[in-house]
Scaffold this active site. Structure first.
Site, PDB file in Angstrom:
ATOM      1  N   ASP A 159       0.851  -1.186   0.000  1.00  0.00           N
ATOM      2  CA  ASP A 159       0.000   0.000   0.000  1.00  0.00           C
ATOM      3  C   ASP A 159       0.884   1.232   0.000  1.00  0.00           C
ATOM      4  O   ASP A 159       2.044   1.186   0.416  1.00  0.00           O
ATOM      5  CB  ASP A 159      -0.930   0.020   1.223  1.00  0.00           C
ATOM      6  CG  ASP A 159      -2.133   0.947   1.035  1.00  0.00           C
ATOM      7  OD1 ASP A 159      -2.379   1.408  -0.104  1.00  0.00           O
ATOM      8  OD2 ASP A 159      -2.826   1.220   2.029  1.00  0.00           O
ATOM      9  N   GLY A 160       0.325   2.320  -0.470  1.00  0.00           N
ATOM     10  CA  GLY A 160       1.019   3.596  -0.464  1.00  0.00           C
ATOM     11  C   GLY A 160       0.081   4.674   0.047  1.00  0.00           C
ATOM     12  O   GLY A 160      -1.136   4.540  -0.022  1.00  0.00           O
ATOM     13  N   GLU A 176       2.329   4.027  -4.069  1.00  0.00           N
ATOM     14  CA  GLU A 176       1.772   2.716  -4.429  1.00  0.00           C
ATOM     15  C   GLU A 176       2.804   1.927  -5.245  1.00  0.00           C
ATOM     16  O   GLU A 176       3.036   0.748  -4.983  1.00  0.00           O
ATOM     17  CB  GLU A 176       0.477   2.876  -5.225  1.00  0.00           C
ATOM     18  CG  GLU A 176      -0.682   3.486  -4.458  1.00  0.00           C
ATOM     19  CD  GLU A 176      -1.372   2.544  -3.492  1.00  0.00           C
ATOM     20  OE1 GLU A 176      -0.976   1.362  -3.359  1.00  0.00           O
ATOM     21  OE2 GLU A 176      -2.339   2.997  -2.842  1.00  0.00           O
ATOM     22  N   ASP A 196      -4.148  -2.484  -3.457  1.00  0.00           N
ATOM     23  CA  ASP A 196      -5.454  -1.843  -3.594  1.00  0.00           C
ATOM     24  C   ASP A 196      -5.424  -0.754  -4.667  1.00  0.00           C
ATOM     25  O   ASP A 196      -6.372  -0.002  -4.826  1.00  0.00           O
ATOM     26  CB  ASP A 196      -5.963  -1.301  -2.254  1.00  0.00           C
ATOM     27  CG  ASP A 196      -5.085  -0.217  -1.654  1.00  0.00           C
ATOM     28  OD1 ASP A 196      -4.141   0.258  -2.315  1.00  0.00           O
ATOM     29  OD2 ASP A 196      -5.344   0.158  -0.499  1.00  0.00           O
ATOM     30  N   HIS A 238      -9.173  -0.430   2.577  1.00  0.00           N
ATOM     31  CA  HIS A 238      -9.960  -0.032   3.748  1.00  0.00           C
ATOM     32  C   HIS A 238     -11.232  -0.873   3.872  1.00  0.00           C
ATOM     33  O   HIS A 238     -12.299  -0.361   4.173  1.00  0.00           O
ATOM     34  CB  HIS A 238     -10.288   1.466   3.695  1.00  0.00           C
ATOM     35  CG  HIS A 238      -9.077   2.298   3.445  1.00  0.00           C
ATOM     36  ND1 HIS A 238      -8.103   2.500   4.403  1.00  0.00           N
ATOM     37  CD2 HIS A 238      -8.660   2.945   2.333  1.00  0.00           C
ATOM     38  CE1 HIS A 238      -7.145   3.259   3.889  1.00  0.00           C
ATOM     39  NE2 HIS A 238      -7.451   3.534   2.645  1.00  0.00           N
ATOM     40  N   ASP A 286      -1.422  -0.365   5.125  1.00  0.00           N
ATOM     41  CA  ASP A 286      -1.908   1.011   5.226  1.00  0.00           C
ATOM     42  C   ASP A 286      -1.332   1.694   6.466  1.00  0.00           C
ATOM     43  O   ASP A 286      -0.881   2.838   6.395  1.00  0.00           O
ATOM     44  CB  ASP A 286      -3.436   1.033   5.250  1.00  0.00           C
ATOM     45  CG  ASP A 286      -3.977   2.437   5.339  1.00  0.00           C
ATOM     46  OD1 ASP A 286      -3.783   3.211   4.373  1.00  0.00           O
ATOM     47  OD2 ASP A 286      -4.596   2.781   6.365  1.00  0.00           O
TER      48      ASP A 286
END
Length: 151
Positions: A8-9, A52, A74, A129, A139
């Site tokens: 994740d970023g 990301e 994501d 999320h 995250d």
């Protein structure tokens, strides 16, 4: 060896605020033992898409031999680029998109391609999320890395 990588970023004040990425890597050894590794890093001026991409790159660059990789992100931007032929078209057209605009972050796309080269990768999109435990960990790693630069 099969490795599962979650990435994740995050960027605060996107674009061009502090950002970070988070990576959770998992594999099961021959004795059935689960091994995990976390990676994160923050950058003072960046964008969400760069972070990301850096998460994916960092995960792949951490592998020290060719692996079968199941990579979860994501970021539809990354997953679609790698699974829908976008990246091949960008390369074929000298990093120009179908709308005739240059592809952003070419430096990172090229680095990602190099990092991916020795591996067999299955690209998996996960809704962000949404309670997926490893994605939520990534995250937290990404936002913590970004927030550490805001102080």
């Amino acid at each position: 060896m099969k490795v599962i990588i979650y990435t994740d970023g995050a960027a605060r004040g996107n674009p061009n605020g502090p950002g970070g990425y988070g990576v959770v890597m998992q594999y099961i050894d021959t004795k059935g033992q689960l091994h995990e590794k976390e990676i994160s890093e923050g950058f003072p001026q960046t964008t969400n898409n760069r972070m990301e991409l850096m998460g994916v790159i960092a995960g792949l660059e951490a592998l020290n031999r060719p692996c079968e990789v199941e990579l979860h992100s994501d970021s539809q931007y990354i997953i679609h680029a790698m699974t829908k032929g976008w990246i091949e078209n960008w390369q074929k057209h000298n990093w120009i998109k179908s709308d005739k605009k240059p592809v952003k972050n070419v430096d990172l796309w090229q680095r990602l391609l190099k990092a991916a080269e020795p591996h067999t990768i299955t690209w998996v999109w996960v809704k962000g999320h949404n309670g997926q435990p490893e994605n939520e960990r990534c995250d937290r790693l990404a936002t913590s890395a970004a927030d550490a630069l805001r102080k």
